[in-house]
Design a protein around this motif. Structure first.
Motif, PDB file in Angstrom:
ATOM      1  N   GLU A 394       9.280   7.716   2.040  1.00  0.00           N
ATOM      2  CA  GLU A 394       8.575   8.120   3.255  1.00  0.00           C
ATOM      3  C   GLU A 394       7.114   7.698   3.200  1.00  0.00           C
ATOM      4  OE1 GLU A 394       7.403  12.156   5.752  1.00  0.00           O
ATOM      5  OE2 GLU A 394       8.933  12.244   4.173  1.00  0.00           O
ATOM      6  N   GLN A 395       6.491   7.851   2.022  1.00  0.00           N
ATOM      7  CA  GLN A 395       5.100   7.427   1.878  1.00  0.00           C
ATOM      8  C   GLN A 395       4.969   5.920   2.096  1.00  0.00           C
ATOM      9  OE1 GLN A 395       2.915   9.023  -1.522  1.00  0.00           O
ATOM     10  NE2 GLN A 395       4.592  10.479  -1.864  1.00  0.00           N
ATOM     11  N   VAL A 396       5.914   5.169   1.533  1.00  0.00           N
ATOM     12  CA  VAL A 396       5.889   3.713   1.690  1.00  0.00           C
ATOM     13  C   VAL A 396       6.042   3.343   3.163  1.00  0.00           C
ATOM     14  CG1 VAL A 396       7.111   1.568   1.171  1.00  0.00           C
ATOM     15  CG2 VAL A 396       6.728   3.255  -0.642  1.00  0.00           C
ATOM     16  N   SER A 397       6.933   4.027   3.857  1.00  0.00           N
ATOM     17  CA  SER A 397       7.144   3.743   5.278  1.00  0.00           C
ATOM     18  C   SER A 397       5.884   4.031   6.101  1.00  0.00           C
ATOM     19  CB  SER A 397       8.310   4.589   5.816  1.00  0.00           C
ATOM     20  OG  SER A 397       9.519   4.221   5.175  1.00  0.00           O
ATOM     21  N   GLN A 398       5.241   5.152   5.777  1.00  0.00           N
ATOM     22  CA  GLN A 398       4.009   5.497   6.495  1.00  0.00           C
ATOM     23  C   GLN A 398       2.942   4.435   6.280  1.00  0.00           C
ATOM     24  OE1 GLN A 398       3.084   9.341   4.900  1.00  0.00           O
ATOM     25  NE2 GLN A 398       4.545  10.433   6.224  1.00  0.00           N
ATOM     26  N   TYR A 399       2.827   4.015   5.036  1.00  0.00           N
ATOM     27  CA  TYR A 399       1.823   3.004   4.703  1.00  0.00           C
ATOM     28  C   TYR A 399       2.136   1.674   5.405  1.00  0.00           C
ATOM     29  CZ  TYR A 399      -1.376   0.245   1.829  1.00  0.00           C
ATOM     30  OH  TYR A 399      -2.386  -0.571   1.405  1.00  0.00           O
ATOM     31  N   GLU A 400       3.412   1.270   5.371  1.00  0.00           N
ATOM     32  CA  GLU A 400       3.809   0.005   5.992  1.00  0.00           C
ATOM     33  C   GLU A 400       3.590   0.045   7.498  1.00  0.00           C
ATOM     34  OE1 GLU A 400       7.498  -2.978   5.301  1.00  0.00           O
ATOM     35  OE2 GLU A 400       8.053  -1.010   6.114  1.00  0.00           O
ATOM     36  N   SER A 401       3.899   1.165   8.123  1.00  0.00           N
ATOM     37  CA  SER A 401       3.741   1.255   9.576  1.00  0.00           C
ATOM     38  C   SER A 401       2.284   1.114   9.981  1.00  0.00           C
ATOM     39  CB  SER A 401       4.311   2.576  10.093  1.00  0.00           C
ATOM     40  OG  SER A 401       3.554   3.671   9.623  1.00  0.00           O
ATOM     41  N   ARG A 402       1.384   1.645   9.169  1.00  0.00           N
ATOM     42  CA  ARG A 402      -0.042   1.546   9.501  1.00  0.00           C
ATOM     43  C   ARG A 402      -0.538   0.109   9.336  1.00  0.00           C
ATOM     44  NH1 ARG A 402      -1.794   6.281  10.793  1.00  0.00           N
ATOM     45  NH2 ARG A 402      -0.893   8.160   9.894  1.00  0.00           N
ATOM     46  N   ILE A 403      -0.042  -0.587   8.322  1.00  0.00           N
ATOM     47  CA  ILE A 403      -0.424  -1.989   8.136  1.00  0.00           C
ATOM     48  C   ILE A 403       0.048  -2.828   9.312  1.00  0.00           C
ATOM     49  CG2 ILE A 403      -0.012  -4.043   6.733  1.00  0.00           C
ATOM     50  CD1 ILE A 403       0.057  -2.262   4.288  1.00  0.00           C
ATOM     51  N   ILE A 404       1.271  -2.578   9.754  1.00  0.00           N
ATOM     52  CA  ILE A 404       1.824  -3.335  10.887  1.00  0.00           C
ATOM     53  C   ILE A 404       1.041  -3.033  12.159  1.00  0.00           C
ATOM     54  CG2 ILE A 404       3.846  -3.557  12.389  1.00  0.00           C
ATOM     55  CD1 ILE A 404       5.566  -3.101   9.869  1.00  0.00           C
ATOM     56  N   LYS A 432      10.995  -3.971  12.234  1.00  0.00           N
ATOM     57  CA  LYS A 432      10.168  -2.887  11.701  1.00  0.00           C
ATOM     58  C   LYS A 432       9.434  -2.158  12.821  1.00  0.00           C
ATOM     59  CE  LYS A 432       9.456  -5.009   7.137  1.00  0.00           C
ATOM     60  NZ  LYS A 432      10.084  -3.925   6.354  1.00  0.00           N
ATOM     61  N   ILE A 433       8.995  -2.902  13.817  1.00  0.00           N
ATOM     62  CA  ILE A 433       8.326  -2.280  14.966  1.00  0.00           C
ATOM     63  C   ILE A 433       9.280  -1.309  15.657  1.00  0.00           C
ATOM     64  CG2 ILE A 433       7.448  -2.741  17.297  1.00  0.00           C
ATOM     65  CD1 ILE A 433       6.244  -5.343  16.183  1.00  0.00           C
ATOM     66  N   LYS A 434      10.528  -1.743  15.819  1.00  0.00           N
ATOM     67  CA  LYS A 434      11.525  -0.890  16.464  1.00  0.00           C
ATOM     68  C   LYS A 434      11.831   0.330  15.604  1.00  0.00           C
ATOM     69  CE  LYS A 434      16.141  -1.043  18.535  1.00  0.00           C
ATOM     70  NZ  LYS A 434      17.328  -1.890  18.814  1.00  0.00           N
ATOM     71  N   ARG A 435      11.937   0.105  14.274  1.00  0.00           N
ATOM     72  CA  ARG A 435      12.273   1.198  13.360  1.00  0.00           C
ATOM     73  C   ARG A 435      11.181   2.277  13.371  1.00  0.00           C
ATOM     74  NH1 ARG A 435      12.038  -0.592   7.476  1.00  0.00           N
ATOM     75  NH2 ARG A 435      13.506  -2.126   8.283  1.00  0.00           N
ATOM     76  N   TYR A 436       9.935   1.852  13.388  1.00  0.00           N
ATOM     77  CA  TYR A 436       8.834   2.819  13.326  1.00  0.00           C
ATOM     78  C   TYR A 436       8.372   3.292  14.703  1.00  0.00           C
ATOM     79  CZ  TYR A 436       8.502   1.177   8.486  1.00  0.00           C
ATOM     80  OH  TYR A 436       8.779   0.861   7.184  1.00  0.00           O
ATOM     81  N   GLY A 437       8.976   2.738  15.755  1.00  0.00           N
ATOM     82  CA  GLY A 437       8.612   3.155  17.104  1.00  0.00           C
ATOM     83  C   GLY A 437       7.217   2.744  17.508  1.00  0.00           C
ATOM     84  N   LEU A 438       6.759   1.620  16.965  1.00  0.00           N
ATOM     85  CA  LEU A 438       5.403   1.177  17.270  1.00  0.00           C
ATOM     86  C   LEU A 438       5.336   0.456  18.600  1.00  0.00           C
ATOM     87  CD1 LEU A 438       4.401  -0.149  13.742  1.00  0.00           C
ATOM     88  CD2 LEU A 438       3.889   2.078  14.750  1.00  0.00           C
ATOM     89  N   ARG A 439       6.379  -0.332  18.907  1.00  0.00           N
ATOM     90  CA  ARG A 439       6.394  -1.115  20.144  1.00  0.00           C
ATOM     91  C   ARG A 439       7.838  -1.576  20.358  1.00  0.00           C
ATOM     92  NH1 ARG A 439       2.152  -3.513  22.536  1.00  0.00           N
ATOM     93  NH2 ARG A 439       0.913  -3.272  20.646  1.00  0.00           N
ATOM     94  N   PRO A 440       8.283  -1.654  21.572  1.00  0.00           N
ATOM     95  CA  PRO A 440       9.655  -2.149  21.799  1.00  0.00           C
ATOM     96  C   PRO A 440       9.814  -3.553  21.228  1.00  0.00           C
ATOM     97  CG  PRO A 440       8.773  -1.173  23.808  1.00  0.00           C
ATOM     98  CD  PRO A 440       7.658  -1.267  22.821  1.00  0.00           C
ATOM     99  N   SER A 441      10.909  -3.771  20.521  1.00  0.00           N
ATOM    100  CA  SER A 441      11.126  -5.074  19.915  1.00  0.00           C
ATOM    101  C   SER A 441      11.215  -6.156  20.989  1.00  0.00           C
ATOM    102  CB  SER A 441      12.411  -5.084  19.081  1.00  0.00           C
ATOM    103  OG  SER A 441      13.534  -4.864  19.920  1.00  0.00           O
ATOM    104  N   GLY A 442      10.731  -7.335  20.669  1.00  0.00           N
ATOM    105  CA  GLY A 442      10.774  -8.447  21.589  1.00  0.00           C
ATOM    106  C   GLY A 442       9.522  -8.562  22.416  1.00  0.00           C
ATOM    107  N   GLU A 443       8.647  -7.488  22.458  1.00  0.00           N
ATOM    108  CA  GLU A 443       7.392  -7.583  23.214  1.00  0.00           C
ATOM    109  C   GLU A 443       6.417  -8.445  22.442  1.00  0.00           C
ATOM    110  OE1 GLU A 443       5.749  -3.896  24.330  1.00  0.00           O
ATOM    111  OE2 GLU A 443       3.829  -4.734  24.934  1.00  0.00           O
ATOM    112  N   THR A 444       5.744  -9.363  23.088  1.00  0.00           N
ATOM    113  CA  THR A 444       4.798 -10.272  22.432  1.00  0.00           C
ATOM    114  C   THR A 444       3.439 -10.120  23.043  1.00  0.00           C
ATOM    115  OG1 THR A 444       5.374 -12.047  23.925  1.00  0.00           O
ATOM    116  CG2 THR A 444       6.598 -11.911  21.873  1.00  0.00           C
TER     117      THR A 444
END
Length: 444
Positions: A394-404, A432-444
């Motif tokens: 979970e810590q790794v995921s949190q860290y990765e999501s912030r980097i992305i 990864k964007i889709k997994r972390y809910g950062l942005r809908p996949s495919g959006e550029t």
């Protein structure tokens, strides 16, 4: 305790011996010399509180010794012993920096009083100077631009280069990134450093009084104008005028500011007289103003006049490597300011700090550091809101999501460019964007 260390110079051996005995009895440490050359060497070699010297001596006289001390040991008090006929010469010595003069023959008690007062005055002056220096050093430390990231090194280089150039500057940076700090650094490093630095928050001044605040007014210009008043432009003469939140400046004022930038003259409200102003303008905005210009809220010609040179401050999320240094810096300053022990910043807290979004940038981090130094927050483990108790994945995921997220923000949401920065395929990034809910996949 010694009343002070005195250098006594007189070619009259009898007086030299008698004066040495008398001053020693009265608590002074006395180094006695018959020749000014020997005395000067002792002055240069060790600490001295005062020099008491005869005016007329063979070889180097008292006046010459005074001049040498003034050059090499400015601030060291010198008192001259003079004969009655040398008063006019002694007065000239006062003009050259002597502390006082005493006519021979003198009252021995009065001599002691004069020496004690002169040494007390000198020590007080030295202490004031020491405290002023300490204040300046603390101010400089508090206003330091902290960070060893490549972005901050480039920022300091940019400031140093522009500080020496007589050109107006536009600083662009998000709220809390330290725009006024950069403006102050530009001022301190310029030849205008000894003149005023005047800061104006354009968003905090009501439009109805903006012109009066900036340009000043004359008596009777409006109801309540009971006397002439100098505006900020005149007050900053010789120095730097910092216009913060320039995007909030009323549109009606922008044309008048543009004229000042072009012609370097102002008119006080209610006056027809043009007044020249010698100021450097440093403006600051939260964005590059393109949206404000497009909407008609900001004049394009004013933007280009201000932006002949710009400085862009990176947000804290783009320089996560500076977070620990900044946090320790602010916590240490707060602890010293309020007499608290130097705070210990545990590694888990550092790890947690680096993972935060810091939407308020350095200002938010500073506030958190000060609360931590003063123990106003909870225990570090509580501050971290359970982050350390989370499982490693979970810590790794949190860290990765912030980097992305940081990479996406750097590239204005362009996933292809962000993937290039991160060194991963676009498809992987979209997953990864889709997994972390950062942005809908495919959006550029």
């Amino acid at each position: 305790m010694s009343n002070g260390r005195i250098i006594l110079v007189d070619d009259d051996r009898d007086h030299l011996r008698a004066a040495t005995d008398w001053l020693t009895v009265n608590g002074f440490e006395v180094l006695a010399f018959e020749r000014a050359e020997e005395a000067y060497k002792a002055i240069a070699d060790g600490p001295v509180d005062l020099v008491l010297t005869d005016l007329r001596m063979p070889g180097i006289d008292g006046m010459t010794l005074l001049s040498s001390i003034a050059r090499k040991k400015p601030g060291l008090p010198v008192i001259l012993l003079t004969a009655h006929g040398d008063v006019s010469l002694a007065v000239e010595a006062l003009k050259r920096g002597a502390e006082n003069f005493i006519e021979k023959p003198y009252n021995a008690e009065r001599l002691v009083t004069i020496l004690v007062k002169a040494i007390e005055k000198s020590r007080m002056s030295q202490e004031i100077g020491r405290l002023q220096k300490l204040v300046v050093e603390k101010d400089n430390e508090a206003s330091a631009i902290v960070g060893d990231s490549a972005a901050m090194r480039a920022l300091r280089q940019r400031i140093a280069a522009l500080a020496q150039v007589e050109i107006d500057v536009l600083i662009i940076g998000e709220t809390g990134t330290g725009k006024e700090l950069v403006a102050q650094a530009l001022h301190r490093q310029s030849h205008r450093a000894e003149a005023p630095f005047v800061a104006i928050n354009c968003g905090a001044i009501p439009e109805s009084i903006f012109e009066s605040e900036i340009f000043g007014h004359v008596k009777g210009a409006f109801t309540g104008a009971l006397s002439d008043r100098q505006g900020k432009f005149e007050y900053a003469t010789g120095g730097t005028l910092f216009l913060d939140e320039i995007e909030a400046m009323p549109l009606s004022m922008q044309a008048k500011i543009l004229r000042v930038l072009q012609e370097r003259v102002i008119e006080r409200l209610g006056e027809n007289r043009l007044r020249p102003v010698d100021v450097r303008i440093v403006a600051a905005a939260k964005t590059d103003l393109s949206a404000e210009i497009a909407s008609g809220r900001f004049r394009e010609d004013l933007f280009y006049r201000l932006a002949s040179a710009d400085i862009r401050i990176p947000p804290l999320r783009d320089r996560a490597g500076d977070i620990e240094q900044l946090f320790r810096h602010f916590a240490s300053l707060a602890a010293r300011r309020y007499g608290q022990p130097e705070p210990n910043v545990p590694p888990p807290l550092v790890h947690w700090l680096v993972q935060q979004a810091w939407r308020g940038n350095v200002r938010e981090l500073k506030a958190r550091a000060e609360r931590f130094a003063l123990a106003l927050d909870k225990d570090p483990q509580d501050i971290m809101s359970g982050t350390e108790a989370a499982a490693l994945p979970e810590q790794v995921s949190q860290y990765e999501s912030r980097i992305i997220l940081a990479a996406l923000e750097r590239n204005d949401g362009n996933t292809a460019q962000a993937a290039g920065d991160l060194g991963i395929p676009v498809r992987t990034l979209n997953e990864k964007i889709k997994r972390y809910g950062l942005r809908p996949s495919g959006e550029t």
